[in-house]
Design a protein around this motif. Structure first.
Motif, PDB file in Angstrom:
ATOM      1  N   ASP A 508       0.834  -1.211   0.000  1.00  0.00           N
ATOM      2  CA  ASP A 508       0.000   0.000   0.000  1.00  0.00           C
ATOM      3  C   ASP A 508       0.864   1.255   0.000  1.00  0.00           C
ATOM      4  N   LYS A 509       1.987   1.211   0.703  1.00  0.00           N
ATOM      5  CA  LYS A 509       2.906   2.350   0.727  1.00  0.00           C
ATOM      6  C   LYS A 509       3.507   2.585  -0.651  1.00  0.00           C
ATOM      7  N   ASP A 510       3.866   1.468  -1.323  1.00  0.00           N
ATOM      8  CA  ASP A 510       4.416   1.597  -2.680  1.00  0.00           C
ATOM      9  C   ASP A 510       3.393   2.219  -3.627  1.00  0.00           C
ATOM     10  N   GLU A 511       2.144   1.832  -3.485  1.00  0.00           N
ATOM     11  CA  GLU A 511       1.111   2.384  -4.362  1.00  0.00           C
ATOM     12  C   GLU A 511       0.943   3.877  -4.133  1.00  0.00           C
ATOM     13  N   ARG A 512       0.986   4.311  -2.893  1.00  0.00           N
ATOM     14  CA  ARG A 512       0.905   5.749  -2.612  1.00  0.00           C
ATOM     15  C   ARG A 512       2.120   6.470  -3.184  1.00  0.00           C
ATOM     16  N   MET A 513       3.290   5.845  -3.033  1.00  0.00           N
ATOM     17  CA  MET A 513       4.506   6.461  -3.574  1.00  0.00           C
ATOM     18  C   MET A 513       4.409   6.595  -5.097  1.00  0.00           C
ATOM     19  N   ILE A 514       3.877   5.574  -5.758  1.00  0.00           N
ATOM     20  CA  ILE A 514       3.736   5.642  -7.217  1.00  0.00           C
ATOM     21  C   ILE A 514       2.806   6.794  -7.601  1.00  0.00           C
ATOM     22  N   CYS A 515       1.725   6.953  -6.847  1.00  0.00           N
ATOM     23  CA  CYS A 515       0.804   8.073  -7.120  1.00  0.00           C
ATOM     24  C   CYS A 515       1.507   9.409  -6.912  1.00  0.00           C
ATOM     25  N   LYS A 562       5.143   5.024 -17.232  1.00  0.00           N
ATOM     26  CA  LYS A 562       5.761   3.876 -16.557  1.00  0.00           C
ATOM     27  C   LYS A 562       5.179   3.682 -15.160  1.00  0.00           C
ATOM     28  N   ALA A 563       4.944   4.767 -14.440  1.00  0.00           N
ATOM     29  CA  ALA A 563       4.408   4.659 -13.082  1.00  0.00           C
ATOM     30  C   ALA A 563       3.003   4.057 -13.090  1.00  0.00           C
ATOM     31  N   LEU A 564       2.164   4.494 -14.006  1.00  0.00           N
ATOM     32  CA  LEU A 564       0.802   3.951 -14.064  1.00  0.00           C
ATOM     33  C   LEU A 564       0.806   2.490 -14.476  1.00  0.00           C
ATOM     34  N   ILE A 565       1.669   2.131 -15.430  1.00  0.00           N
ATOM     35  CA  ILE A 565       1.767   0.709 -15.813  1.00  0.00           C
ATOM     36  C   ILE A 565       2.298  -0.117 -14.650  1.00  0.00           C
ATOM     37  N   THR A 566       3.268   0.420 -13.904  1.00  0.00           N
ATOM     38  CA  THR A 566       3.781  -0.275 -12.720  1.00  0.00           C
ATOM     39  C   THR A 566       2.673  -0.467 -11.692  1.00  0.00           C
ATOM     40  N   LEU A 567       1.842   0.561 -11.547  1.00  0.00           N
ATOM     41  CA  LEU A 567       0.723   0.460 -10.610  1.00  0.00           C
ATOM     42  C   LEU A 567      -0.230  -0.659 -11.024  1.00  0.00           C
TER      43      LEU A 567
END
Length: 855
Positions: A508-515, A562-567
């Protein structure tokens, strides 16, 4: 009228014998008319006779009057000729006298002017010998004006002699003035109190001479003043970059010390202005030599200090002299002329101007262009030598080629600050922040703006453009840091052995960081464009077209993508356990259809945990992009995961169809779960299209063995032979049974290719299936199971209904829908007959079934 017409008229008047009774009255009427006409003719003849006589009398009278008038005109002409002859005789002597008077007047005037010219030249010669500059200046003006009147008499020896004498006197005056000015600055002005006044009067003489004399005098004076400057600062001790400030201190002292002495020069000469221009040119040449002769790169601090002091000096000169514009100079001269108190010099100038104007006005009366010439001369006096000279950059531009060390230092400093910001970045936003962007991005642009401010204060040319290129590299480096911070997939031998190679696991932390990275990249994309616009507004025009941040913006756009695809990949990885659980469900031995499966609940839990946070952090545009990518990934993956299952029974397929509907509902609820409902219509259509493929596959699995090939072709027109074989395996058919069906499938495929029958992907409607609202809905699941069981237990009734309905009432969609519905039941004779009927319809030339296959 002719004879025939007269007969016709009589026949018309008397058509019958009875009408002949009217002949007598008609004759009387005609005779009466004849008498009236005769009387009229007689009266007219008499009147005409009288008029002709009168006209002849009047014409004779007019002819006599004209003849009398001609006689009088001849008499008048004769008298006029006599008068003209008399006047010519009277005026002949007067004309001769007038011409003589005109010549005498011209001669007297010329002799008078010649006398004045001879006297003035002699007086001027005496004044030049005695160095009486004030009187000589006024006399010069008068002689110049007098000489202008003898331009037409240059071939006269006396005039030529006077011209040569006047020319020699001007040379003598010039030599005397230059000799006297050579003593200025040698200390004689303190020994001889009258020297400054004498030099001031000499300036009047210089003004009266040719403009080239004044230019030569001022140039000699400036060269003499700057001779000591050249000698001092060309020496080894002061010819250094760190001594630049002392150069400007020297000229400031010189201007201040000699301010009183230099007042001897008229204001319109602008001696201090021209001296500063010459000083700047010499200083630039010496600084260029110093910079070019440096064995090593200059120290940045020394270079910037010298540049800063140079810029301050240039700004001081530009402020002092108003940028060297003619308008400001003329205004200063005008203000000087308006001073209420005038000294002797001002009085003398006024007297000289009066003499000049006196003769110019006389010439203006005879020469139309003289007035314009006077105006041009006046403007020429007020004009500044080298008008329009710009002090800004005259010296500082020589530093431009040596500012590489400064740019390198700025780049090093910016890169160090960037690395420090990346190390200190927490990859979280501050509490209460409304921007949802990383603090390092704002700090990066802050230090860039500070660097831009420092550089723009020094230069706005090549160095600023080089620094702009440094900004591009810094921002690209920051984009690379953001890119590298994104979670990566597993690599190496362990990842390959465990089957996790390339998979991205995110918390969940990684997802917030990606956002946060997405929002930060968007902020950098926008701000970099604004930075380029600011640089374009301040840089020199020749570099404006080169200022472009498109490459940097492309870098940040790549980070966002890239960030959205990673998400999306991170969310997909979370589904791995649920997809694996789906394949481990015993679909072949499932006894009844119940509530949605546990793996569906797991998918719902994963999305419920992640989507709200993502919806609150991402903008609507990027959240929509994320949803599209997620639906495009999860839909096909769900369909492919069905193929990974083992044998699926009819009950298992019904349960899986229920799960498919549940997953579809979950996906459709994602926008509202993320509290972003923009563009939900297009997203819903996209999800429905992707999940309908899984539903179609399950409907094929539910179809009877005898109709599975037709149902597969109807519902999955783009399906391959290998996929169809896998469907047969999922239905639990043996190899021998599969071989027969596959041969029929291949045969039908070849026939369809020959007749070029287009493949159709119909929208097949199942009996209404209630969508479960939550995981705990047994009543809904039971209703769905009951509806599916009832549909599968009544194929014969459906076929009977098909037989009793006229063929013309069927549309293409109706036939395919009924075929799909019948395919869910057991194989019956009626269904075989229905298939035979549809196959036979292909060979007919007309009829509703033929039209169906031809459409």
């Amino acid at each position: 009228m002719d004879k025939s017409s007269a007969l016709e008229y009589i026949n018309q008047m008397f058509p019958t014998e009875a009408s002949l009774t009217g002949v007598e009255p008609l004759m009387q009427k005609i005779q009466s008319e004849i008498r009236r006409v005769d009387a009229s003719i007689l009266a007219a003849v008499r009147q005409q006779s009288n008029s002709g006589t009168k006209a002849k009398e009047e014409l004779a009278a007019a002819t006599g009057a004209v003849q009398e008038l001609m006689v009088k005109i001849k008499e008048i002409k004769t008298k006029a000729e006599q008068s003209e002859t008399m006047v010519q005789e009277i005026c002949r002597d007067i004309k001769k006298l007038d011409c003589a008077k005109k010549h005498i007047t011209t001669t007297i005037t010329a002799l008078h002017r010649l006398t004045m010219l001879v006297s003035a030249v002699e007086q001027l010669q005496v004044m030049a010998a005695k160095r009486q500059y004030k009187e000589a200046a006024a006399q010069l003006e008068a002689v110049n004006q007098l000489c202008s009147h003898f331009e037409a008499y240059m071939d006269v020896p006396k005039i030529t002699e006077l011209r040569d004498k006047f020319r020699n006197i001007k040379k003598i005056l010039k030599s005397h003035v230059f000799a006297d000015f050579s003593s200025l600055g040698t200390g004689k002005e303190t020994e001889e109190p009258n020297l400054l006044q004498q030099l001031s009067d000499a300036c009047l003489v210089v003004d009266a001479l040719e403009p080239s004399v004044r230019e030569e005098l001022v140039k000699n004076f400036c060269n003499k003043e700057l001779t000591s400057y050249r000698q001092i600062f060309e020496g080894a001790e002061l010819a250094k970059l760190d001594k630049t400030e002392r150069r400007y201190a020297w000229i400031r002292r010189r201007l201040k010390t000699n301010e009183e002495i230099w007042k001897i020069f008229p204001q319109i000469w602008h001696v201090d202005y021209l001296l500063c221009i010459q000083f700047c040119k010499i200083t630039r040449a010496q600084l260029v030599d110093i910079l070019n002769n440096l064995k090593e790169k200059p120290e940045v601090g020394t270079l910037l200090l010298a540049l800063q002091r140079t810029l301050e000096f240039e700004e001081e000169l530009a402020s002092k002299f108003g940028g060297g514009t003619e308008k400001s100079r003329s205004k200063e001269s005008t203000n000087d002329d308006e001073e209420p108190e005038e000294d002797d010099e001002g009085t003398e100038r006024k007297r000289i101007a009066e003499i000049r104007n006196k003769y110019q006005k006389k010439d203006a009366s005879s020469d139309p262009g003289a007035k314009d010439k006077m105006e041009k001369e006046k403007q020429k006096d007020l004009a500044v030598p080298g008008a329009g000279f710009n002090f800004r950059g005259i010296i500082s531009s020589c530093f431009e080629a040596h500012m590489t060390v400064y740019v390198e230092l700025e780049e090093k400093t910016l890169m160090e600050n960037l690395e420090k910001l990346i190390q200190e970045e927490t990859w979280e936003t501050e509490e209460g922040s409304q921007t949802n962007i990383l603090s390092s991005s704002m700090q990066v642009f802050l230090i860039i703006r500070r660097s831009l401010k420092r550089c723009s204060a020094l230069t706005q040319s090549q160095t600023l453009f080089n620094l702009f290129q440094v900004f591009q590299r810094i921002l690209k480096a920051y984009a690379n840091r953001l890119y590298n911070r994104l979670p990566k997939g597993g690599t190496g031998i362990v990842a390959a052995a465990t089957g996790t190679d390339g998979q991205i696991k995110t918390s969940d932390k990684d997802e917030r960081m990606i956002c946060y990275i997405v929002n930060t990249a968007e902020y950098c994309h926008k701000t970099s464009g604004e930075l380029a616009e600011n640089v374009s507004n301040m840089i020199d025009p020749q570099f404006v077209d080169k200022v472009d941040m498109s490459e940097v913006q492309d870098e940040f756009s790549a980070v966002i993508t890239k960030a959205l695809i990673t998400l999306v990949n991170g969310i997909e990885t979370k589904f791995d356990a649920e997809m694996l659980a789906m394949t481990r469900v015993p679909w072949a031995t499932l006894e009844s259809v119940g509530d949605q499966s546990e793996y569906v609940n797991g998918i719902s839990s994963i999305l419920s945990a992640s989507i709200p946070a993502l919806g609150s952090l991402l903008s609507p545009t990027y959240f929509q992009f994320f949803l599209d990518k997620l639906a495009a990934s999860l839909g096909p993956r769900f369909s492919q995961n069905i193929y990974k299952c083992k044998s699926i029974s009819e009950t298992g397929a019904q349960q899986m169809l229920l799960d498919t509907q549940a997953v579809k509902t979950i996906l459709l609820e994602i926008p509202s779960l993320g509290k972003q409902t923009t563009a939900t219509t297009s997203y819903s259509k996209f999800v429905s299209r992707e999940m309908s493929k899984a539903e179609a596959l399950l409907k094929v699995i539910l179809s009877p063995v005898d109709s599975v090939a037709n149902t597969y072709r109807a519902l999955l027109p783009e399906g391959t032979l290998s996929d169809f074989q896998r469907v047969l395996e999922l239905k639990g058919l043996k190899k021998a049974d599969q071989q027969t069906i596959l041969e029929d499938f291949n045969k039908h495929a070849a026939t369809a290719a020959n007749i070029r029958h287009p493949s159709v992907a119909p929208s097949v409607a199942l009996p209404p299936v209630p969508t479960p609202a939550s995981s705990s809905a047994p009543a809904t699941a039971s209703a769905l199971a009951a509806s599916i069981s009832s549909a599968s237990s009544a194929p014969a009734a459906a076929f009977a209904s098909a037989l009793t309905t006229p063929l013309s009432a069927y549309s293409r969609e109706d036939v395919l829908t009924r075929a799909a519905a019948l395919g869910r039941g057991a194989a019956t004779t009626g269904f075989k007959r229905f298939l035979a009927l549809t196959e036979a319809a292909k060979d007919k030339k007309d009829g509703p079934f033929r039209k169906l296959f031809n459409s």
